[in-house]
Motif scaffolding. Sequence first.
Motif, PDB file in Angstrom:
ATOM      1  N   PHE A   1       0.840  -1.195   0.000  1.00 33.89           N
ATOM      2  CA  PHE A   1       0.000   0.000   0.000  1.00 33.89           C
ATOM      3  C   PHE A   1       0.883   1.256   0.000  1.00 33.89           C
ATOM      4  CE2 PHE A   1      -2.677  -3.209   2.048  1.00 33.89           C
ATOM      5  CZ  PHE A   1      -3.877  -3.057   1.374  1.00 33.89           C
ATOM      6  N   PRO A   2       0.429   2.340  -0.626  1.00 40.36           N
ATOM      7  CA  PRO A   2       1.226   3.571  -0.682  1.00 40.36           C
ATOM      8  C   PRO A   2       1.101   4.408   0.589  1.00 40.36           C
ATOM      9  CG  PRO A   2      -0.785   3.877  -1.930  1.00 40.36           C
ATOM     10  CD  PRO A   2      -0.795   2.442  -1.472  1.00 40.36           C
ATOM     11  N   ILE A   3       1.550   3.856   1.705  1.00 40.17           N
ATOM     12  CA  ILE A   3       1.578   4.580   2.969  1.00 40.17           C
ATOM     13  C   ILE A   3       3.024   4.980   3.259  1.00 40.17           C
ATOM     14  CG2 ILE A   3      -0.470   3.418   3.853  1.00 40.17           C
ATOM     15  CD1 ILE A   3       1.363   1.614   5.512  1.00 40.17           C
TER      16      ILE A   3
ATOM     17  N   GLU B   1      11.567  -0.289 -10.162  1.00 43.14           N
ATOM     18  CA  GLU B   1      10.181  -0.179 -10.614  1.00 43.14           C
ATOM     19  C   GLU B   1       9.241  -0.792  -9.575  1.00 43.14           C
ATOM     20  OE1 GLU B   1       7.243  -1.163 -14.413  1.00 43.14           O
ATOM     21  OE2 GLU B   1       9.403  -1.547 -14.560  1.00 43.14           O
ATOM     22  N   VAL B   2       8.200  -0.045  -9.239  1.00 44.55           N
ATOM     23  CA  VAL B   2       7.261  -0.446  -8.189  1.00 44.55           C
ATOM     24  C   VAL B   2       5.938  -0.884  -8.810  1.00 44.55           C
ATOM     25  CG1 VAL B   2       5.973   0.312  -6.153  1.00 44.55           C
ATOM     26  CG2 VAL B   2       8.315   1.146  -6.548  1.00 44.55           C
TER      27      VAL B   2
ATOM     28  N   LEU C   1       8.181  10.093   8.796  1.00 47.53           N
ATOM     29  CA  LEU C   1       6.936   9.390   9.127  1.00 47.53           C
ATOM     30  C   LEU C   1       5.775   9.810   8.237  1.00 47.53           C
ATOM     31  CD1 LEU C   1       7.262   9.426  13.012  1.00 47.53           C
ATOM     32  CD2 LEU C   1       7.284   7.402  11.550  1.00 47.53           C
ATOM     33  N   GLY C   2       5.903  10.966   7.587  1.00 46.76           N
ATOM     34  CA  GLY C   2       4.851  11.421   6.683  1.00 46.76           C
ATOM     35  C   GLY C   2       5.246  11.348   5.217  1.00 46.76           C
ATOM     36  N   MET C   3       6.296  10.621   4.887  1.00 42.81           N
ATOM     37  CA  MET C   3       6.831  10.606   3.525  1.00 42.81           C
ATOM     38  C   MET C   3       5.773  10.154   2.517  1.00 42.81           C
ATOM     39  SD  MET C   3      10.439   8.888   2.324  1.00 42.81           S
ATOM     40  CE  MET C   3      11.319   9.758   3.636  1.00 42.81           C
ATOM     41  N   ASP C   4       5.620  10.961   1.441  1.00 44.81           N
ATOM     42  CA  ASP C   4       4.570  10.655   0.461  1.00 44.81           C
ATOM     43  C   ASP C   4       5.033  10.840  -0.981  1.00 44.81           C
ATOM     44  OD1 ASP C   4       4.792  13.395   0.340  1.00 44.81           O
ATOM     45  OD2 ASP C   4       2.679  13.805   0.767  1.00 44.81           O
ATOM     46  N   GLN C   5       6.344  10.948  -1.221  1.00 43.71           N
ATOM     47  CA  GLN C   5       6.844  11.093  -2.579  1.00 43.71           C
ATOM     48  C   GLN C   5       8.065  10.219  -2.785  1.00 43.71           C
ATOM     49  OE1 GLN C   5       8.941  14.754  -3.684  1.00 43.71           O
ATOM     50  NE2 GLN C   5       8.818  15.443  -1.555  1.00 43.71           N
ATOM     51  N   PHE C   6       8.316   9.859  -4.038  1.00 43.84           N
ATOM     52  CA  PHE C   6       9.451   9.020  -4.377  1.00 43.84           C
ATOM     53  C   PHE C   6      10.683   9.849  -4.690  1.00 43.84           C
ATOM     54  CE2 PHE C   6       6.600   5.348  -6.004  1.00 43.84           C
ATOM     55  CZ  PHE C   6       6.717   4.692  -4.788  1.00 43.84           C
ATOM     56  N   VAL C   7      11.834   9.205  -4.539  1.00 44.83           N
ATOM     57  CA  VAL C   7      13.102   9.818  -4.898  1.00 44.83           C
ATOM     58  C   VAL C   7      13.424   9.475  -6.359  1.00 44.83           C
ATOM     59  CG1 VAL C   7      14.002   9.725  -2.540  1.00 44.83           C
ATOM     60  CG2 VAL C   7      14.446   7.816  -4.124  1.00 44.83           C
ATOM     61  N   GLU C   8      14.425  10.158  -6.881  1.00 40.69           N
ATOM     62  CA  GLU C   8      14.887   9.901  -8.233  1.00 40.69           C
ATOM     63  C   GLU C   8      15.371   8.447  -8.357  1.00 40.69           C
ATOM     64  OE1 GLU C   8      17.505  12.439 -11.444  1.00 40.69           O
ATOM     65  OE2 GLU C   8      18.297  12.246  -9.407  1.00 40.69           O
TER      66      GLU C   8
ATOM     67  N   VAL D   1      13.128   5.918  -8.864  1.00 41.81           N
ATOM     68  CA  VAL D   1      11.958   5.051  -8.693  1.00 41.81           C
ATOM     69  C   VAL D   1      11.052   5.212  -9.903  1.00 41.81           C
ATOM     70  CG1 VAL D   1       9.978   4.455  -7.265  1.00 41.81           C
ATOM     71  CG2 VAL D   1      12.069   5.290  -6.177  1.00 41.81           C
ATOM     72  N   VAL D   2      10.594   4.104 -10.449  1.00 40.37           N
ATOM     73  CA  VAL D   2       9.639   4.101 -11.562  1.00 40.37           C
ATOM     74  C   VAL D   2       8.290   3.657 -11.026  1.00 40.37           C
ATOM     75  CG1 VAL D   2       9.075   3.110 -13.812  1.00 40.37           C
ATOM     76  CG2 VAL D   2      11.460   3.553 -13.204  1.00 40.37           C
ATOM     77  N   GLY D   3       7.285   4.505 -11.167  1.00 41.37           N
ATOM     78  CA  GLY D   3       5.964   4.216 -10.625  1.00 41.37           C
ATOM     79  C   GLY D   3       5.434   5.409  -9.865  1.00 41.37           C
ATOM     80  N   SER D   4       4.205   5.308  -9.419  1.00 45.01           N
ATOM     81  CA  SER D   4       3.556   6.419  -8.734  1.00 45.01           C
ATOM     82  C   SER D   4       3.472   6.193  -7.242  1.00 45.01           C
ATOM     83  CB  SER D   4       2.133   6.611  -9.286  1.00 45.01           C
ATOM     84  OG  SER D   4       1.415   7.540  -8.510  1.00 45.01           O
ATOM     85  N   ALA D   5       3.860   7.198  -6.464  1.00 44.34           N
ATOM     86  CA  ALA D   5       3.734   7.129  -5.026  1.00 44.34           C
ATOM     87  C   ALA D   5       2.292   7.237  -4.550  1.00 44.34           C
ATOM     88  CB  ALA D   5       4.571   8.225  -4.364  1.00 44.34           C
ATOM     89  N   ALA D   6       1.403   7.568  -5.478  1.00 42.83           N
ATOM     90  CA  ALA D   6      -0.021   7.638  -5.132  1.00 42.83           C
ATOM     91  C   ALA D   6      -0.674   6.275  -5.163  1.00 42.83           C
ATOM     92  CB  ALA D   6      -0.748   8.569  -6.095  1.00 42.83           C
ATOM     93  N   GLY D   7       0.025   5.272  -5.685  1.00 39.19           N
ATOM     94  CA  GLY D   7      -0.520   3.921  -5.675  1.00 39.19           C
ATOM     95  C   GLY D   7      -1.251   3.575  -6.933  1.00 39.19           C
TER      96      GLY D   7
END
Length: 356
Positions: A161-163, A187-188, A341-348, A350-356
């Motif tokens: 899950f994208p938490i 890639e996620v 603890l609130g991380m919601d974005q990907f770093v350079e 990563v392939v895919g969306s952090a929104a899920g």
Amino acid sequence: MNRSFKVILTLMATLALIATGCGGSDEVETKAAFVMVAPIGDAGWNFAHNEGRLAAEAETGVTTAFVDAVPEASEEFNTAVQQFIDDGFNVIFTTSFGYMDATEQFATDNPDVVFEHISGFKMNDTNFGNSFGRMYEPRYIAGMAAGAETTTDKIGYVAAFPIPEVIRGINAFTLGARAVNPAAEVEVVWTSTWFDPGIEGNAAQALIDAGADVLTMHQDSTATGEVATSAGATFIGYHSDMSSQVDAYLTAPVWDWSARYSEVINAAADQTYEPSSWWGGMADGVVDIAIPDSSPIAGEMKDIKAQMIDGTFDVFTGPINAQDGSEWLAAGSALDDGAMLGMDQFVEGVVGSAAG
């Protein structure tokens, strides 16, 4: 002194002797219960928690019990916790993120019971705290192993899950991979389940089909590793040592909850429990990773591990770019615990969306 008064005095003295002889008659036996989201035999998250339960039981001498495969945000969860309370369990560990809100309510309604939630962030001032581990530390080292192992520069990551917990692990893994192999991409594929071997296996196969030759995961089964084995790829596990279940296994970031569970149980028994947001790292022993001697960068990984333990290496210290290549963290800057603890974005990388 009349006969009735003598009888009363004798009865009072007898009761006093009984109370004195019992000594602990007012003491309540400490019993600890554990609620888990998937089967304990999955070699993953719940397996690790059950191993911690058994070790804490042996260490503290308390009676423990568990129930597994309890869905989050469900009536089954409410029923299980209430049954433990009715059966006299006065320390209850709820071990999945989605149990958090319901655990908070149970803590409010049952002030004499200690509740410790795993992986969440809520707490109160009396009987409800939370614990977690800095799994991003061994995740970074696992990423280093993956970056050195890949020949296609494509690494697959099967994620639940994208938490923030999962996103943080993906980012740390990617930073480790690109520290030794700047061309590596991670890639996620999201599964929207903690435990479903069929869905996990399909996601892993899709990553193999896309060219990944190293697979890892944030899931509860060995399905990703089984696909890696069939494809001749390399598998980096999670939660526990899966080497006996998966032929393609290289290493894994692992959990050891025994010390933390014993600490909470002993504090509850001594009536010294104070709720906190406890976040231990490799220095505390709650998370770890075995360095594979077969890796060409085993020495580098051991050095980084030692620096993490002594506090001289911080995974999330800049310069770090965001997924789109823009600056996310300037050189020398470090994320505090709140930001992690609130991380919601990907770093350079990563392939895919952090929104899920």
